[in-house]
Enzyme design. Structure first.
Site, PDB file in Angstrom:
ATOM      1  N   HIS A  54       0.843  -1.202   0.000  1.00  0.00           N
ATOM      2  CA  HIS A  54       0.000   0.000   0.000  1.00  0.00           C
ATOM      3  C   HIS A  54       0.872   1.243   0.000  1.00  0.00           C
ATOM      4  O   HIS A  54       2.086   1.141   0.070  1.00  0.00           O
ATOM      5  CB  HIS A  54      -1.013  -0.017   1.151  1.00  0.00           C
ATOM      6  CG  HIS A  54      -0.428   0.048   2.532  1.00  0.00           C
ATOM      7  ND1 HIS A  54       0.387  -0.938   3.052  1.00  0.00           N
ATOM      8  CD2 HIS A  54      -0.550   0.978   3.517  1.00  0.00           C
ATOM      9  CE1 HIS A  54       0.727  -0.622   4.301  1.00  0.00           C
ATOM     10  NE2 HIS A  54       0.182   0.543   4.608  1.00  0.00           N
ATOM     11  N   HIS A  56       1.338   3.892   2.036  1.00  0.00           N
ATOM     12  CA  HIS A  56       1.848   4.628   3.199  1.00  0.00           C
ATOM     13  C   HIS A  56       3.368   4.763   3.156  1.00  0.00           C
ATOM     14  O   HIS A  56       4.066   3.851   2.716  1.00  0.00           O
ATOM     15  CB  HIS A  56       1.411   3.955   4.507  1.00  0.00           C
ATOM     16  CG  HIS A  56      -0.029   4.230   4.847  1.00  0.00           C
ATOM     17  ND1 HIS A  56      -0.754   3.430   5.709  1.00  0.00           N
ATOM     18  CD2 HIS A  56      -0.871   5.207   4.429  1.00  0.00           C
ATOM     19  CE1 HIS A  56      -1.990   3.907   5.819  1.00  0.00           C
ATOM     20  NE2 HIS A  56      -2.084   4.982   5.047  1.00  0.00           N
ATOM     21  N   ASP A  58       5.717   4.558   5.209  1.00  0.00           N
ATOM     22  CA  ASP A  58       6.584   3.569   5.861  1.00  0.00           C
ATOM     23  C   ASP A  58       6.610   2.237   5.104  1.00  0.00           C
ATOM     24  O   ASP A  58       7.177   1.261   5.576  1.00  0.00           O
ATOM     25  CB  ASP A  58       6.184   3.367   7.331  1.00  0.00           C
ATOM     26  CG  ASP A  58       4.764   2.857   7.506  1.00  0.00           C
ATOM     27  OD1 ASP A  58       3.847   3.350   6.808  1.00  0.00           O
ATOM     28  OD2 ASP A  58       4.554   1.960   8.342  1.00  0.00           O
ATOM     29  N   HIS A  59       5.999   2.221   3.906  1.00  0.00           N
ATOM     30  CA  HIS A  59       6.038   1.022   3.058  1.00  0.00           C
ATOM     31  C   HIS A  59       6.629   1.309   1.681  1.00  0.00           C
ATOM     32  O   HIS A  59       6.995   0.392   0.957  1.00  0.00           O
ATOM     33  CB  HIS A  59       4.637   0.410   2.933  1.00  0.00           C
ATOM     34  CG  HIS A  59       4.106  -0.028   4.270  1.00  0.00           C
ATOM     35  ND1 HIS A  59       4.087  -1.333   4.671  1.00  0.00           N
ATOM     36  CD2 HIS A  59       3.649   0.704   5.330  1.00  0.00           C
ATOM     37  CE1 HIS A  59       3.625  -1.397   5.922  1.00  0.00           C
ATOM     38  NE2 HIS A  59       3.355  -0.176   6.340  1.00  0.00           N
ATOM     39  N   HIS A 112      -7.462  -1.165   5.706  1.00  0.00           N
ATOM     40  CA  HIS A 112      -6.441  -0.243   6.218  1.00  0.00           C
ATOM     41  C   HIS A 112      -6.333   0.959   5.273  1.00  0.00           C
ATOM     42  O   HIS A 112      -6.366   2.110   5.700  1.00  0.00           O
ATOM     43  CB  HIS A 112      -5.113  -0.984   6.327  1.00  0.00           C
ATOM     44  CG  HIS A 112      -3.968  -0.160   6.807  1.00  0.00           C
ATOM     45  ND1 HIS A 112      -3.885   0.326   8.088  1.00  0.00           N
ATOM     46  CD2 HIS A 112      -2.846   0.266   6.177  1.00  0.00           C
ATOM     47  CE1 HIS A 112      -2.753   1.021   8.224  1.00  0.00           C
ATOM     48  NE2 HIS A 112      -2.110   1.000   7.073  1.00  0.00           N
ATOM     49  N   ASP A 131      -0.096  -4.026   6.162  1.00  0.00           N
ATOM     50  CA  ASP A 131      -0.758  -3.556   7.379  1.00  0.00           C
ATOM     51  C   ASP A 131      -2.215  -4.028   7.457  1.00  0.00           C
ATOM     52  O   ASP A 131      -3.054  -3.381   8.080  1.00  0.00           O
ATOM     53  CB  ASP A 131      -0.726  -2.023   7.454  1.00  0.00           C
ATOM     54  CG  ASP A 131       0.670  -1.495   7.753  1.00  0.00           C
ATOM     55  OD1 ASP A 131       1.592  -2.301   7.957  1.00  0.00           O
ATOM     56  OD2 ASP A 131       0.826  -0.256   7.787  1.00  0.00           O
ATOM     57  N   HIS A 169       4.753  -4.872  10.314  1.00  0.00           N
ATOM     58  CA  HIS A 169       5.284  -4.273  11.549  1.00  0.00           C
ATOM     59  C   HIS A 169       5.530  -5.313  12.637  1.00  0.00           C
ATOM     60  O   HIS A 169       4.860  -6.354  12.676  1.00  0.00           O
ATOM     61  CB  HIS A 169       4.294  -3.247  12.129  1.00  0.00           C
ATOM     62  CG  HIS A 169       4.143  -2.009  11.305  1.00  0.00           C
ATOM     63  ND1 HIS A 169       4.846  -0.850  11.556  1.00  0.00           N
ATOM     64  CD2 HIS A 169       3.354  -1.739  10.242  1.00  0.00           C
ATOM     65  CE1 HIS A 169       4.502   0.079  10.673  1.00  0.00           C
ATOM     66  NE2 HIS A 169       3.588  -0.431   9.855  1.00  0.00           N
TER      67      HIS A 169
END
Ligand code: ZN
Ligand code: FE
Length: 239
Positions: A54, A56, A58-59, A112, A131, A169
Site C-alpha cells: 500500500h 503509506h 513507511d512502506h 487499512h 498492514d 510491523h
C-alpha cells in the site's frame, strides 16, 4: 525462494525475497533504502522488483532510491497508481504476477487503505500482508470500512493453515496483550506469548507467523461475525 527480514524505521519490516542461484531479488515494502541496500550488497543480489502492499510512507519510502540505484521496477495496485511513488507495473485483484522465478497471486484486501493488496507466493506458501493482517492483530481502518476489513481477513483465513505470514510491523507483543485481555482462557495463545517473549528478548523478529497460529490466537480472526469484529476493532483503537 529465500526470505530475509529487514528491520526498518522504528518497528517496520521490509522483506527481501530472492533466488539463491540466479541472485534475482524482490523487496516487499521498503520503508527506507539503506538497510535494504546493505543486504543486497552483502548477498550480491540483483534487485529486479519493488513490491508495495500500500501507499503509506513507511512502506514505500525506499522506492525512489532503490529504483534509481538498481534500475528496478515498482509493482503496485492499479487504483493506487497516483500515490505509489515511481510505480511501473499495475496489478489487480486475483491477478497472477509472474516474473523470473517469482510467482504471486494478488489479493485486493481493502480496509487499512482502499488500495491495499497482499502478495501470495502460493507455491512457497508465503503471504505478505502489509498492514492488513498482523501477528495477533489487524490494521487500523484509515480509509476502509469494518466490513471491508472483515472480508479481507476472511480471504486470508481461507488459505492453507501452514501458510507463513509476513507482516509490515513488529506489533506482536503489544497485540498479544489485547488478545489475552479478550481471550484469557486461550492456552494456545499463552503458549505463543511465551515464544514471542523469548524471541523479543533475543532481539529476533516474531515473524513470520503461521495461519494456523493466527486462527487459534488472533482475536480478530476468531471474531465470528462483523458485529463482533467491529466491536473489537473499536476497543483496540482505544486500548
Ligand atoms: Zn500502513
Ligand atoms: Fe505501516
Amino acid at each position: 525462494m529465500e526470505v530475509k527480514i529487514i528491520p526498518c524505521l522504528n518497528d517496520n519490516y521490509s522483506y527481501l525475497i530472492f533466488d539463491k542461484n540466479k541472485k534475482n531479488a524482490c523487496v516487499i515494502d521498503p520503508s527506507e533504502s539503506e538497510p535494504v541496500i546493505k543486504i543486497i550488497e552483502k548477498n550480491k543480489l540483483n534487485l529486479k522488483y519493488i513490491l508495495n502492499t500500500h501507499h503509506h510512507y513507511d512502506h514505500v519510502g525506499g522506492n525512489e532510491k532503490l529504483k534509481k540505484k538498481y534500475n528496478s521496477k515498482v509493482v503496485g495496485f492499479k487504483d493506487d497508481k497516483d500515490r505509489i511513488p515511481e510505480i511501473d507495473i499495475l496489478v489487480e485483484n486475483n491477478q497472477i504476477w509472474k516474473k523470473e522465478n517469482f510467482e504471486a497471486k494478488i489479493y485486493h484486501i481493502p480496509g487499512h487503505t482502499t488500495g491495499h493488496i497482499a502478495f501470495h507466493f502460493y507455491k512457497e506458501k508465503k503471504i505478505f500482508t502489509g498492514d492488513t493482517l498482523f501477528s495477533l492483530g489487524c490494521g487500523r481502518l484509515f480509509e476502509g470500512t469494518y466490513e471491508q476489513m472483515f472480508n479481507s481477513l476472511k480471504r486470508i483465513k481461507e488459505l492453507s493453515r501452514d501458510t507463513e505470514i509476513y507482516c509490515g510491523h513488529e506489533y506482536t507483543l503489544q497485540n498479544s496483550i489485547f488478545c489475552l485481555n479478550n481471550d484469557s482462557e486461550n492456552i494456545k495463545l499463552k503458549e505463543k506469548i511465551i515464544k514471542i517473549k523469548d524471541k523479543i528478548s533475543n532481539n529476533l523478529p516474531t515473524l513470520p507467523t503461521t495461519l494456523a497460529d493466527e486462527l487459534e490466537c488472533n482475536i480478530f480472526l476468531k471474531a465470528k461475525d462483523l458485529k463482533t469484529f467491529s466491536k473489537l476493532r473499536d476497543l483496540k483503537d482505544n486500548f
